[in-house]
Write a protein that holds these residues in place. Structure first.
Motif, PDB file in Angstrom:
ATOM      1  N   UNK A   1       0.810  -1.221   0.000  1.00  0.00           N
ATOM      2  CA  UNK A   1       0.000   0.000   0.000  1.00  0.00           C
ATOM      3  C   UNK A   1       0.845   1.273   0.000  1.00  0.00           C
ATOM      4  N   UNK A   2       1.977   1.249   0.692  1.00  0.00           N
ATOM      5  CA  UNK A   2       2.795   2.448   0.836  1.00  0.00           C
ATOM      6  C   UNK A   2       3.742   2.586  -0.359  1.00  0.00           C
ATOM      7  N   UNK A   3       3.848   3.820  -0.857  1.00  0.00           N
ATOM      8  CA  UNK A   3       4.706   4.078  -2.014  1.00  0.00           C
ATOM      9  C   UNK A   3       5.421   5.418  -1.863  1.00  0.00           C
ATOM     10  N   UNK A   4       6.450   5.593  -2.669  1.00  0.00           N
ATOM     11  CA  UNK A   4       7.218   6.834  -2.670  1.00  0.00           C
ATOM     12  C   UNK A   4       6.521   7.861  -3.565  1.00  0.00           C
ATOM     13  N   UNK A   5       6.254   9.045  -3.005  1.00  0.00           N
ATOM     14  CA  UNK A   5       5.582  10.078  -3.783  1.00  0.00           C
ATOM     15  C   UNK A   5       6.467  10.722  -4.819  1.00  0.00           C
ATOM     16  N   UNK A   6       7.779  10.523  -4.725  1.00  0.00           N
ATOM     17  CA  UNK A   6       8.715  11.102  -5.688  1.00  0.00           C
ATOM     18  C   UNK A   6       8.989  10.126  -6.826  1.00  0.00           C
ATOM     19  N   UNK A   7       9.368   8.902  -6.460  1.00  0.00           N
ATOM     20  CA  UNK A   7       9.709   7.894  -7.476  1.00  0.00           C
ATOM     21  C   UNK A   7       8.492   7.119  -7.973  1.00  0.00           C
TER      22      UNK A   7
ATOM     23  N   UNK B   1       1.089   5.014  12.434  1.00  0.00           N
ATOM     24  CA  UNK B   1       0.316   5.876  13.336  1.00  0.00           C
ATOM     25  C   UNK B   1      -0.446   6.945  12.550  1.00  0.00           C
ATOM     26  N   UNK B   2       0.155   7.454  11.485  1.00  0.00           N
ATOM     27  CA  UNK B   2      -0.528   8.460  10.665  1.00  0.00           C
ATOM     28  C   UNK B   2      -1.759   7.858   9.995  1.00  0.00           C
ATOM     29  N   UNK B   3      -1.617   6.641   9.495  1.00  0.00           N
ATOM     30  CA  UNK B   3      -2.764   5.958   8.886  1.00  0.00           C
ATOM     31  C   UNK B   3      -3.868   5.758   9.918  1.00  0.00           C
ATOM     32  N   UNK B   4      -3.488   5.347  11.112  1.00  0.00           N
ATOM     33  CA  UNK B   4      -4.469   5.132  12.180  1.00  0.00           C
ATOM     34  C   UNK B   4      -5.170   6.445  12.543  1.00  0.00           C
ATOM     35  N   UNK B   5      -4.414   7.557  12.582  1.00  0.00           N
ATOM     36  CA  UNK B   5      -4.999   8.849  12.924  1.00  0.00           C
ATOM     37  C   UNK B   5      -6.022   9.291  11.877  1.00  0.00           C
ATOM     38  N   UNK B   6      -5.692   9.089  10.587  1.00  0.00           N
ATOM     39  CA  UNK B   6      -6.619   9.461   9.514  1.00  0.00           C
ATOM     40  C   UNK B   6      -7.877   8.607   9.565  1.00  0.00           C
ATOM     41  N   UNK B   7      -7.695   7.310   9.803  1.00  0.00           N
ATOM     42  CA  UNK B   7      -8.843   6.415   9.890  1.00  0.00           C
ATOM     43  C   UNK B   7      -9.714   6.735  11.099  1.00  0.00           C
ATOM     44  N   UNK B   8      -9.089   7.082  12.203  1.00  0.00           N
ATOM     45  CA  UNK B   8      -9.843   7.426  13.412  1.00  0.00           C
ATOM     46  C   UNK B   8     -10.715   8.651  13.179  1.00  0.00           C
ATOM     47  N   UNK B   9     -10.150   9.648  12.522  1.00  0.00           N
ATOM     48  CA  UNK B   9     -10.921  10.848  12.209  1.00  0.00           C
ATOM     49  C   UNK B   9     -12.105  10.521  11.315  1.00  0.00           C
ATOM     50  N   UNK B  10     -11.859   9.656  10.300  1.00  0.00           N
ATOM     51  CA  UNK B  10     -12.940   9.301   9.395  1.00  0.00           C
ATOM     52  C   UNK B  10     -14.002   8.459  10.105  1.00  0.00           C
ATOM     53  N   UNK B  11     -13.575   7.594  11.013  1.00  0.00           N
ATOM     54  CA  UNK B  11     -14.531   6.770  11.750  1.00  0.00           C
ATOM     55  C   UNK B  11     -15.438   7.633  12.616  1.00  0.00           C
ATOM     56  N   UNK B  12     -14.874   8.690  13.240  1.00  0.00           N
ATOM     57  CA  UNK B  12     -15.680   9.606  14.051  1.00  0.00           C
ATOM     58  C   UNK B  12     -16.706  10.335  13.189  1.00  0.00           C
ATOM     59  N   UNK B  13     -16.287  10.762  11.988  1.00  0.00           N
ATOM     60  CA  UNK B  13     -17.212  11.445  11.083  1.00  0.00           C
ATOM     61  C   UNK B  13     -18.356  10.520  10.670  1.00  0.00           C
TER      62      UNK B  13
ATOM     63  N   UNK C   1       1.086   7.547   0.579  1.00  0.00           N
ATOM     64  CA  UNK C   1       2.190   8.127  -0.181  1.00  0.00           C
ATOM     65  C   UNK C   1       3.103   8.940   0.742  1.00  0.00           C
ATOM     66  N   UNK C   2       4.389   8.700   0.602  1.00  0.00           N
ATOM     67  CA  UNK C   2       5.371   9.434   1.405  1.00  0.00           C
ATOM     68  C   UNK C   2       6.218  10.298   0.474  1.00  0.00           C
ATOM     69  N   UNK C   3       6.187  11.615   0.717  1.00  0.00           N
ATOM     70  CA  UNK C   3       6.959  12.562  -0.088  1.00  0.00           C
ATOM     71  C   UNK C   3       8.256  12.873   0.653  1.00  0.00           C
ATOM     72  N   UNK C   4       9.355  12.248   0.233  1.00  0.00           N
ATOM     73  CA  UNK C   4      10.634  12.425   0.918  1.00  0.00           C
ATOM     74  C   UNK C   4      11.230  13.816   0.695  1.00  0.00           C
TER      75      UNK C   4
ATOM     76  N   UNK D   1       3.284  12.585   4.735  1.00  0.00           N
ATOM     77  CA  UNK D   1       2.549  11.343   4.531  1.00  0.00           C
ATOM     78  C   UNK D   1       1.123  11.662   4.119  1.00  0.00           C
ATOM     79  N   UNK D   2       0.710  11.203   2.968  1.00  0.00           N
ATOM     80  CA  UNK D   2      -0.657  11.400   2.479  1.00  0.00           C
ATOM     81  C   UNK D   2      -1.374  10.052   2.455  1.00  0.00           C
ATOM     82  N   UNK D   3      -2.505  10.002   3.118  1.00  0.00           N
ATOM     83  CA  UNK D   3      -3.312   8.778   3.167  1.00  0.00           C
ATOM     84  C   UNK D   3      -4.589   9.021   2.369  1.00  0.00           C
ATOM     85  N   UNK D   4      -4.766   8.269   1.302  1.00  0.00           N
ATOM     86  CA  UNK D   4      -5.947   8.425   0.453  1.00  0.00           C
ATOM     87  C   UNK D   4      -6.919   7.291   0.759  1.00  0.00           C
TER      88      UNK D   4
END
Length: 467
Positions: free
Chosen positions: A283-289, A328-340, A449-452, A458-461
Motif C-alpha cells: 500500500x505504501x509508495x514513494x511520492x517522488x519515485x 500511526x498516521x494511517x491510524x490517525x486518519x482512519x480514526x478521524x474518518x470513523x468519528x465522522x 504516499x510518502x513525499x521524501x 505522509x498522504x493517506x488516500x
C-alpha cells in the motif's frame, strides 16, 4: 521352436491386478499358475514383474515396460501371463508388444489359456481372445460412464471419496455435512476472506489436532488450498473438468466463496506483501519515485519503510521512514474518518453504486449461448474450423471477463460495508493481527504516499466510505 520344446528357456512372469474389483484376481494366484506352467514346460524363472491396481487400458506401466526390455535385451526368452488380457486390453498395444517380442526372438505365452501361436489357427485364436478382452474392457467403460453421467445428472459425486467437512452416507450414497469438520471448514473460508493467511490457518489446524481428510498427516498451505479451492463446499460436484450443481448440502454460500476467490486472487498477485510482517506492504509508495516501498529492520531494534529507487534516480536524499510514524498516521486518519461516519445516521448515508449482479449473470449467459450457437454451426459445417477457433477464442475471452466481473461483484456484496470496515478497524486496531488489519486496509485505503522531498509528508488516500 514350438512352445515348450526347449527345456532351458528363460521366462519372466508378468502379473497385473486390474483396478476393477470383480476382476481383481490376486497376484499370488496369478504367480502360482504361471510357476506351475513354467515347471511343466521346464522354463527357468528369471524374474517376476507386477503392476498392481493398474488398468490394462494403458501400456505406460513400469512392470510391463520392464518385461519388454528384458526380452529385447535377451535377458528372457518367454513372457508368461496368467491370461492374455493381463498384458493389455488395448488391441494396438497388444499387437505392438507381440511384434516387439517376436522381433527380439522371444514369445508370449498364457498359463491358463494355452494356444500354439506358431500356427495360423493359434494366432487367430489368440487374436480372438484379445478382441474379447478389449470388448469386455470397452463395455465396462461404457457402463461406468453411463453410471457416472447418471449420478452427475442427479447431483451426486461420482465416487464416495472423502471430502473435508463431509461424511459419506453409504445408504443414501451422498455426502452429508460432518457436524464437527463442517463448521470448521466454513469458518476457514470466513477467516481467510477476513485476512488470515493459509499458513496461519494451518498452524491453528495443526495445534488444534484436527486431522486432514486422509487423517494422520500434517496440514500445509498446499493441501489446505487444494481443499478450499474446490467448489464442493458451495454445493457443486466435479466431473470431466467442470463443476456441476450438486445434491449435497452446501457449507457456505456463493457470496462467501466469491469473497474467498477474490482474496486468493489479490494475495496471489501480491504474495510477498501477503506474507510480510509490515502492515502497509503493497500500500505504501514513494511520492517522488512512484515506486512501492519495502519494509526493513535495523538490527532488530527499529523498523522502517525504504525507497530502493532513491539510490538510482537521485530524485531525493532521504530514503527511509520509521514504520511506526507511518502506521500511526494511517491510524490517525482512519480514526478521524470513523468519528465522522459515526456521527452520520445510516439512513442518511447515500449508498454507493454497486455492480448489477443480475446483469452480469445475463451477460455470461448470453456469451455462453453465442458459443453454443457457434459450436452448432461448426458441427453443421456452416463455418470452417479455422473460423470457429478465431471466433470461439474471442467469445471465451468475453466469458472469462464477465465471470471475473460477476465474481468480484458477488464478493463485494458479501464484504462488510466500507463504513463498518473503517469503524471496526479503528476499534480493533491494537488487537487485530497484521494480516487482518492489512485485509481491512485493502478495503478502506487506496494508497499511502510518502513525499521524501517535503519533510517526509505522509498522504493517506481513503476509499469512498459513504456506503
Amino acid at each position: 521352436m514350438s512352445q515348450g520344446s526347449s527345456r532351458h528357456d528363460r521366462a519372466v512372469i508378468y502379473l497385473r491386478q486390474s483396478e476393477y474389483r470383480d476382476e481383481s484376481i490376486s497376484l499370488e494366484l496369478q504367480e502360482t499358475s504361471c510357476r506351475d506352467y513354467a515347471k511343466r514346460h521346464g522354463y527357468d524363472i528369471v524374474a517376476v514383474e507386477a503392476d498392481p491396481g493398474i488398468s490394462g487400458r494403458t501400456f505406460k506401466r513400469p512392470g510391463v515396460q520392464a518385461v519388454m526390455t528384458m526380452v529385447e535385451e535377451r535377458q528372457a526368452d518367454v513372457v508368461l501371463l496368467w491370461k492374455w488380457s493381463r498384458l493389455s486390453r488395448n488391441r494396438l498395444d497388444w499387437y505392438i508388444a507381440a511384434d516387439r517380442c517376436q522381433q527380439a526372438g522371444g514369445r508370449i505365452e498364457s498359463a491358463t489359456e494355452p494356444i500354439d501361436t506358431s500356427t495360423s489357427i493359434g494366432r487367430l485364436s489368440r487374436g480372438m481372445m484379445i478382441e474379447i478382452a478389449a470388448f469386455e474392457s470397452e463395455r465396462a467403460g461404457d457402463q461406468w460412464r453411463e453410471a457416472q453421467a447418471r449420478r452427475v445428472k442427479n447431483g451426486l459425486a461420482h465416487t464416495g471419496q472423502p471430502h473435508f467437512g463431509y461424511v459419506y452416507d453409504t445408504d443414501a450414497k451422498i455426502h452429508i455435512p460432518d457436524p464437527i469438520t463442517g463448521p470448521i471448514l466454513a469458518d476457514l473460508y470466513r477467516r481467510f476472506a477476513a485476512g488470515e493467511t493459509l499458513y496461519s490457518l494451518c498452524v491453528w489446524l495443526n495445534s488444534s489436532s484436527i486431522p486432514t481428510v486422509r487423517g494422520g498427516s500434517v496440514w500445509t498451505a498446499a493441501n489446505l488450498r487444494q481443499i478450499m479451492d474446490k467448489e464442493f463446499a458451495v454445493g457443486r460436484i466435479y466431473y470431466q473438468g467442470t463443476w456441476h450443481p450438486g445434491a449435497h448440502q452446501p457449507l457456505i454460500d456463493e457470496a462467501l466463496f466469491a469473497a474467498y476467490r477474490q482474496a486468493r486472487k489479490l494475495r496471489g498477485a501480491r504474495p510477498r506483501a501477503e506474507a510480510s510482517e509490515y502492515l502497509l506492504s503493497g500500500l505504501v509508495k514513494c511520492g517522488v519515485c512512484q515506486r512501492a516501498l519495502t519494509g526493513a529492520a535495523a538490527r532488530g531494534r527499529w523498523y522502517y519503510y525504504r525507497c530502493f529507487a532513491a539510490r538510482f534516480t537521485g530524485k531525493h536524499s532521504y530514503a527511509q521512514v520509521n514504520t511506526r510514524i507511518v502506521d500511526d498516521e494511517v491510524y490517525k486518519v482512519l480514526s478521524k474518518r470513523a468519528s465522522e461516519l459515526a456521527a452520520i445516521p445510516i439512513a442518511e448515508t447515500p449508498t454507493l453504486p454497486t455492480a448489477d449482479i443480475g446483469a452480469l449473470k445475463r451477460t455470461v449467459q448470453q456469451h455462453e449461448a453465442s458459443l453454443s450457437r457457434l459450436t452448432v454451426q461448426l458441427a453443421e459445417s456452416i463455418i470452417s474450423p479455422d473460423a470457429y477457433r478465431l471466433a470461439a477464442a474471442a467469445i471465451e475471452q468475453k466469458i472469462g471477463a464477465a465471470r471475473n466481473a460477476l465474481e468480484a461483484a458477488t464478493a463485494e456484496n458479501a464484504a462488510p460495508p466500507v463504513r463498518d470496515a473503517v469503524v471496526s478497524l479503528v476499534q480493533d486496531w491494537h488487537i487485530l493481527p497484521t494480516s487482518h488489519r492489512r485485509a481491512l486496509l485493502a478495503r478502506t485505503v487506496d494508497s499511502v504516499t510518502i513525499d521524501f522531498n517535503d519533510e517526509k509528508r505522509i498522504d493517506v488516500e481513503l476509499r469512498g466510505t459513504s456506503r
